[in-house]
Design an enzyme around this catalytic site. Structure first.
Site, PDB file in Angstrom:
ATOM      1  N   TYR A 118      30.818 -18.626   3.811  1.00 35.04           N
ATOM      2  CA  TYR A 118      31.665 -18.398   4.987  1.00 35.04           C
ATOM      3  C   TYR A 118      33.102 -18.227   4.509  1.00 35.04           C
ATOM      4  O   TYR A 118      33.604 -19.048   3.733  1.00 35.04           O
ATOM      5  CB  TYR A 118      31.593 -19.578   5.956  1.00 35.04           C
ATOM      6  CG  TYR A 118      32.621 -19.492   7.075  1.00 35.04           C
ATOM      7  CD1 TYR A 118      32.330 -18.824   8.256  1.00 35.04           C
ATOM      8  CD2 TYR A 118      33.882 -20.064   6.933  1.00 35.04           C
ATOM      9  CE1 TYR A 118      33.268 -18.736   9.279  1.00 35.04           C
ATOM     10  CE2 TYR A 118      34.825 -19.973   7.950  1.00 35.04           C
ATOM     11  CZ  TYR A 118      34.518 -19.311   9.112  1.00 35.04           C
ATOM     12  OH  TYR A 118      35.439 -19.208  10.102  1.00 35.04           O
ATOM     13  N   GLU A 206      37.140 -12.897  10.059  1.00 35.38           N
ATOM     14  CA  GLU A 206      36.072 -13.860   9.767  1.00 35.38           C
ATOM     15  C   GLU A 206      34.822 -13.117   9.312  1.00 35.38           C
ATOM     16  O   GLU A 206      34.386 -12.170   9.976  1.00 35.38           O
ATOM     17  CB  GLU A 206      35.758 -14.694  11.013  1.00 35.38           C
ATOM     18  CG  GLU A 206      34.675 -15.749  10.783  1.00 35.38           C
ATOM     19  CD  GLU A 206      34.365 -16.511  12.055  1.00 35.38           C
ATOM     20  OE1 GLU A 206      34.558 -17.743  12.072  1.00 35.38           O
ATOM     21  OE2 GLU A 206      33.917 -15.881  13.037  1.00 35.38           O
TER      22      GLU A 206
END
Length: 396
Positions: A118, A206
């Site tokens: 992530y 993101e």
């Protein structure tokens, strides 16, 4: 401004970031054509069919599926396009899927060597620095990782004056547990996404997951980018990526009238000029026993047209039990605003809920007289306390 995954990936690709290649399709026929093109160009046997909506958690809602042939890609696209996709981020009402991304399958051979990470970039407003948040535990359960094992979420702060430094990309790659070619590829990947973040004036970038493939490529399998509305004048090409179908239709209507509107869950609609006054107005609504139904800033030039548009937008919400108009007459005189309120009230027609008007500032006394003598079902107020009492009385 939110954009779709396929649009975010196109931005990343422009900054030489390695991505999961794919093309968008709006119907099953296009999906088959796209799958054939991917099969031809990228020699991909399997395909991923991904719903394109402005929300995360699509896989958990059934919006991301693996197709093992070109024909299956078309069948899955037919299932997904048109569905009301419910994810943890859409709420129970879900969002209608109007297009899908047909992408190459990058989870090829040697699955034990594949790793998901992530990575996101945003601004830390407390320090005035950019921050890269990252974790070696990427994938669909990143929220659970943040909740149960927050020590697995790392941060790297970046000075805007110097930008992302090589020692920082090395530090991130090291904490992600990478070595060799993958270590170097991650450094290049980080440099590229940071350049993209700065270059497109993003508020948020993101990627979940960032994938390390079995042959040590590092690429973006997803891409969520939120662009700064205030910087879009510098990026007309990015402004064209706006998808009005993904936005609240009431907020779109408000934008067309140059009104700043945010829908909330309360029962008292408010119409105010100025963000600070709007926040204070929502406070007095709560102190009066109500809940604000919206944030609506009509700006410094409140007139009959903007007030009428505000009325119509607020009245679209069936939960609204009262409307509080709170205007400070600095740039514009209160008596002009009062005349605008009366004119707008008459133009809208029958208003089913009580309306409280507080006007303070230049010519406030004259404005109150205009409201009181209008013959309309409008309650006037001059102070915050009086406005709060009026709200309380109409809600009882």
């Amino acid at each position: 401004m939110n954009i779709h995954e396929f649009q975010g990936k196109s931005i990343l690709k422009a900054y030489n970031v390695d991505i999961q290649e794919g093309f968008v399709a709006e119907n099953p026929g296009q999906a088959v054509m796209v799958a054939k093109e991917i099969e031809k160009k990228l020699a991909s046997i399997f395909f991923v069919v991904k719903a394109q909506i402005h929300a995360g958690g699509r896989g958990k809602g059934g919006g991301v599926k693996l197709a093992k042939s070109v024909d299956e890609a078309g069948k899955l696209a037919e299932q997904i396009i048109g569905m009301q996709l419910v994810t943890p981020q859409t709420g129970p009402q879900g969002k209608k899927v109007r297009k899908v991304l047909i992408a190459q399958d990058v989870y090829y051979k040697g699955e034990s060597e594949i790793k998901e990470y992530y990575i996101s970039i945003l601004l830390n407003r407390n320090t005035g620095r950019f921050v890269i948040m990252y974790s070696p535990e990427g994938g669909m359960d990143i929220e659970e990782v943040a909740e149960k094992t927050p020590e697995r979420i790392f941060r790297e702060e970046i000075d805007p004056g110097t930008g992302l430094q090589p020692f920082q990309t090395r530090n991130i790659a090291f904490k992600l547990g990478l070595t060799g070619t993958a270590f170097k590829n991650m450094q290049k990947f980080l440099e590229g996404i940071f350049e993209a973040y700065i270059g497109c004036d993003a508020q948020l970038l993101e990627i979940n997951p960032v994938l390390k493939t079995s042959d040590d490529r590092v690429l973006a399998v997803d891409a969520k980018i939120v662009l700064d509305d205030n910087a879009l004048f510098r990026h007309p090409d990015l402004a064209e990526m706006r998808d009005l179908n993904e936005e609240d239709p009431v907020e779109v209507e408000a934008g067309a009238h140059n009104l700043n509107f945010v829908k909330l869950d309360g029962n008292v609609g408010c119409m105010v000029n100025g963000a600070g006054l709007a926040m204070a107005t929502m406070d007095i609504i709560k102190l009066s026993g109500g809940e604000p139904a919206n944030f609506l800033d009509v700006g410094g030039g409140a007139n009959a047209k903007t007030v009428e548009a505000g009325f119509r937008i607020i009245l679209k919400d069936p939960a609204v039990k009262a409307i509080l108009i709170n205007i400070f007459g600095g740039i514009v005189r209160c008596d002009r605003v009062a005349n605008g309120v009366v004119e707008a009230y008459k133009s809208v027609g029958e208003i089913r809920v009580p309306v409280i008007v507080r006007l303070q500032g230049t010519n406030a006394k004259e404005a109150k007289e205009i409201i009181d003598n209008s013959g309309l079902k409008v309650l006037s107020a001059t102070s915050f306390k009086e406005a709060a009492e009026r709200v309380r009385s109409v809600l009882q």
